[in-house]
Every structure is written in structure tokens, then in C-alpha cells.
Motif scaffolding. Structure first.
Motif, mmCIF file in Angstrom:
data_model
loop_
_atom_site.group_PDB
_atom_site.id
_atom_site.type_symbol
_atom_site.label_atom_id
_atom_site.label_comp_id
_atom_site.label_asym_id
_atom_site.label_seq_id
_atom_site.Cartn_x
_atom_site.Cartn_y
_atom_site.Cartn_z
ATOM 1 N N ALA A 169 0.510 -1.458 -0.367
ATOM 2 C CA ALA A 169 0.099 -0.018 0.194
ATOM 3 C C ALA A 169 0.468 1.718 0.030
ATOM 4 N N THR A 170 -0.266 2.372 -0.514
ATOM 5 C CA THR A 170 0.714 3.710 0.056
ATOM 6 C C THR A 170 0.301 4.325 0.977
ATOM 7 N N VAL A 200 5.640 4.126 -0.573
ATOM 8 C CA VAL A 200 5.336 2.559 -0.292
ATOM 9 C C VAL A 200 5.606 2.228 1.247
ATOM 10 N N LEU A 201 4.567 1.554 1.623
ATOM 11 C CA LEU A 201 4.814 1.295 2.887
ATOM 12 C C LEU A 201 5.892 -0.384 3.002
ATOM 13 N N LYS A 202 6.286 -1.112 2.341
ATOM 14 C CA LYS A 202 7.156 -2.378 2.337
ATOM 15 C C LYS A 202 7.524 -2.563 3.473
ATOM 16 N N SER A 256 -3.457 -12.305 12.025
ATOM 17 C CA SER A 256 -4.214 -11.642 10.508
ATOM 18 C C SER A 256 -3.476 -10.079 10.975
ATOM 19 N N ARG A 257 -3.760 -9.903 11.840
ATOM 20 C CA ARG A 257 -3.957 -8.868 12.381
ATOM 21 C C ARG A 257 -3.492 -7.228 11.853
ATOM 22 N N LYS A 258 -1.681 -8.398 12.764
ATOM 23 C CA LYS A 258 -0.830 -7.724 11.697
ATOM 24 C C LYS A 258 -0.810 -7.134 11.156
ATOM 25 N N ARG A 259 0.298 -6.088 10.736
ATOM 26 C CA ARG A 259 0.027 -5.543 9.093
ATOM 27 C C ARG A 259 -0.874 -5.458 8.273
ATOM 28 N N GLY A 260 -2.215 -5.019 8.844
ATOM 29 C CA GLY A 260 -3.736 -5.368 8.046
ATOM 30 C C GLY A 260 -4.117 -4.442 7.897
ATOM 31 N N SER A 261 -3.956 -3.450 8.415
ATOM 32 C CA SER A 261 -4.388 -1.885 8.167
ATOM 33 C C SER A 261 -2.774 -0.790 8.715
ATOM 34 N N VAL A 262 -4.126 0.262 8.607
ATOM 35 C CA VAL A 262 -3.261 1.717 9.555
ATOM 36 C C VAL A 262 -4.219 2.236 9.702
#
Length: 298
Positions: A169-170, A200-202, A256-262
Motif C-alpha cells: 500500500a501507499t 510505499v509502506l514495504k 492476521s491483524r498484524k500489518r493488516g491495516s493502518v
């Protein structure tokens, strides 16, 4: 009864959101069946303060200590790893509905004076949904006899599109300033923002606060999270009552929530504002503060 208390579903055409009593916030929001915010189940506590309102201070206060008007105060330390007081009291308080329609719900919460924070506040939030997305209008008033210091923030986790992880994601944060934080996540200086252009979050790990937000002619600042794979995106906008925004890449969440959103968190002040006074709202008796922000899916 769900752990998040009573719930109200508001909807408009392809938009639908669930607002909850505990924390006074948004538990779920979808557009055309696509999740826009991270949601959670009936038997779960809101993970990572998901969707909650943050007052009478957002973010952290160093060691829970601050002084106001010549008196020293001690707040409960609830983040052990940083030894800080985190996110205030109303995030886990029960809010009550005072007006409900198909497209809106208005909640109220009375925060009584207590040890560490001897001021009473009355908080009111009107959640509404329409063609422009989800909107939150907040009022905080002081019914007491002495000026009350406070800060306010929100804590929704945004999902850019169809990505399971945010790495592709950006993110664009229209800010000129990024605070430098120490090991307690307390500001110790400021530098230039690193998200002035879509980035880009990378594998970037972010838990930072941004200020000097660039605004449009309408006074609104917009933070945009986009999925270049699907072309979908979501924007969090905030009026001038929110001069700061905190960004957190959900690295501390489980499974699954780890790094699944910001988490994109509009706030009235930076971390440790009760101690430093920076952008702290000082609410006189019978005075009210008002702020508006929203989520717009694209």
C-alpha cells in the motif's frame, strides 16, 4: 450483550457502519461490501483501541505525570513497556445513545472528575453516514467551575483495499513536520515529514506523530491510504480542530491483524501534551470544543 456493549447500525446506499457503546466509536464500516476499517467480533475487546474515542488526552503522558495550574498530578500508567499513561479514560467508558436514525446515531458520555484528573467533561459524538462516507462530529464541554485541560483523538484502523497486508500500500500524510520520539514514544524534537509524497509502506514500521498539516481551501487535511493493485483507496479527512495526526502500522497487533491495516488518528495535540502544554485545549467553565473528521472510501 457484546463486549463492546450496545450497537447501532447506520447505513446509506452502499455504506454501512456499526457504532458501539463502549468507547463510543466505530466497530465496522463497509462500502459496497468492502471493509474500510478493521472490525472485531462480539466476544473480543477492541484490539489496539480499534475505533475508540481518546480523551481527556490522546497518546502518551510520560510516567503518567503532569502539572497544571501549580498542582502536580499522577495518572494511572497503563502501558507498562513505555511506563506511560495511554489514551485517556473514555475509550473504555460506556456511551449512551440520545438520538438514533437510519443514517446517524448521537452518543453522549459524562466523564466524572477523579484522582489524577479532577475535572468533569461532557462528551457528545454524532456519527452520520452519507454519499461522502462516514462522518464524526464531536463536542466536548466543561460543566464545572474551573478551567479543564484536555486533548481529544480517535483510533480507527483503515484498510486500503484488497491487500491482506499493507506492505504494497501507499501512504500520503500531508504534513511538513514529524516528531522525533524517544524510547517512551515521547517527543524530544521534530524533523521533516517522510510521507509528504505517496510512499510505499514495504516493511516500514511506523508509530509516529505528524504536524503542520497541509490543508485545502475548506480547511481540511487529508491522509490517503491506497491499494495500487486494486486501485481502491481510503481517505481520512480532519478539520482544523485536529492539527495533528498519529500514524501506526499495526505491528503490535496479533495474528492476521498484524500489518493488516493502518491506524490514522486525528488528534488535537501531540503526545505528552498534558505535561508540555503543546496544543492543549484549556476549556473554560460552560465553554465547548468542537471538531469534525471523517472517512471517505474511493
Amino acid at each position: 450483550m457484546a463486549l463492546s456493549g450496545e450497537q447501532w447500525v447506520i447505513a446509506y446506499n452502499d455504506h454501512e457502519a456499526t457504532i458501539v457503546a463502549v468507547g463510543g466509536g466505530v466497530r465496522s464500516y463497509s462500502y459496497r461490501g468492502r471493509p474500510i476499517v478493521m472490525s472485531y467480533g462480539d466476544e473480543e475487546l477492541a484490539p489496539g483501541w480499534s475505533g475508540h474515542m481518546l480523551a481527556p488526552w490522546p497518546n502518551r503522558v510520560r510516567d503518567g505525570k503532569y502539572s497544571y495550574d501549580g498542582t502536580d498530578y499522577q495518572l494511572p500508567v497503563n502501558e507498562i513497556e513505555t511506563n506511560t499513561a495511554l489514551h485517556g479514560f473514555v475509550a473504555w467508558a460506556e456511551w449512551n445513545a440520545v438520538d438514533v436514525t437510519e443514517t446517524s446515531v448521537t452518543l453522549e458520555c459524562r466523564l466524572p472528575a477523579r484522582l489524577g484528573y479532577p475535572w468533569t467533561l461532557h462528551l457528545r459524538t454524532r456519527w452520520s453516514i452519507g454519499p461522502g462516507g462516514l462522518r464524526a462530529a464531536h463536542t466536548v464541554s466543561n460543566p464545572g467551575h474551573k478551567t479543564a485541560p484536555f486533548g481529544f483523538g480517535t483510533h480507527s484502523y483503515l484498510i486500503p483495499g484488497s491487500l491482506e497486508r499493507i506492505d504494497e500500500a501507499t501512504l500520503h500524510v500531508p504534513a511538513a513536520k514529524k516528531l522525533k520520539l524517544d524510547k517512551q514514544s515521547i517527543p524530544v524534537g521534530a524533523g521533516e515529514s517522510d510521507f509528504g509524497d505517496p510512499t510505499v509502506l514495504k516493511d516500514l514500521v511506523i508509530d509516529d506523530c505528524y504536524g503542520d498539516l497541509k490543508r485545502g481551501s475548506d480547511g481540511k487535511a487529508e491522509v490517503r491510504l491506497a491499494d495500487p493493485v486494486s486501485g481502491q483507496a481510503v481517505t481520512v479527512w480532519m478539520d482544523e480542530s485536529f492539527p495533528w495526526v498519529h500514524i501506526y502500522t499495526a505491528d503490535g497487533l496479533d495474528g492476521s491483524r498484524k500489518r493488516g491495516s493502518v491506524a490514522i488518528e486525528p488528534t488535537t495535540c501531540p503526545p505528552n501534551a498534558l505535561a508540555t502544554g503543546e496544543d492543549l485545549v484549556e476549556l473554560s467553565p460552560s465553554e465547548a470544543w468542537f471538531g469534525v473528521w471523517g472517512i471517505r472510501p474511493e
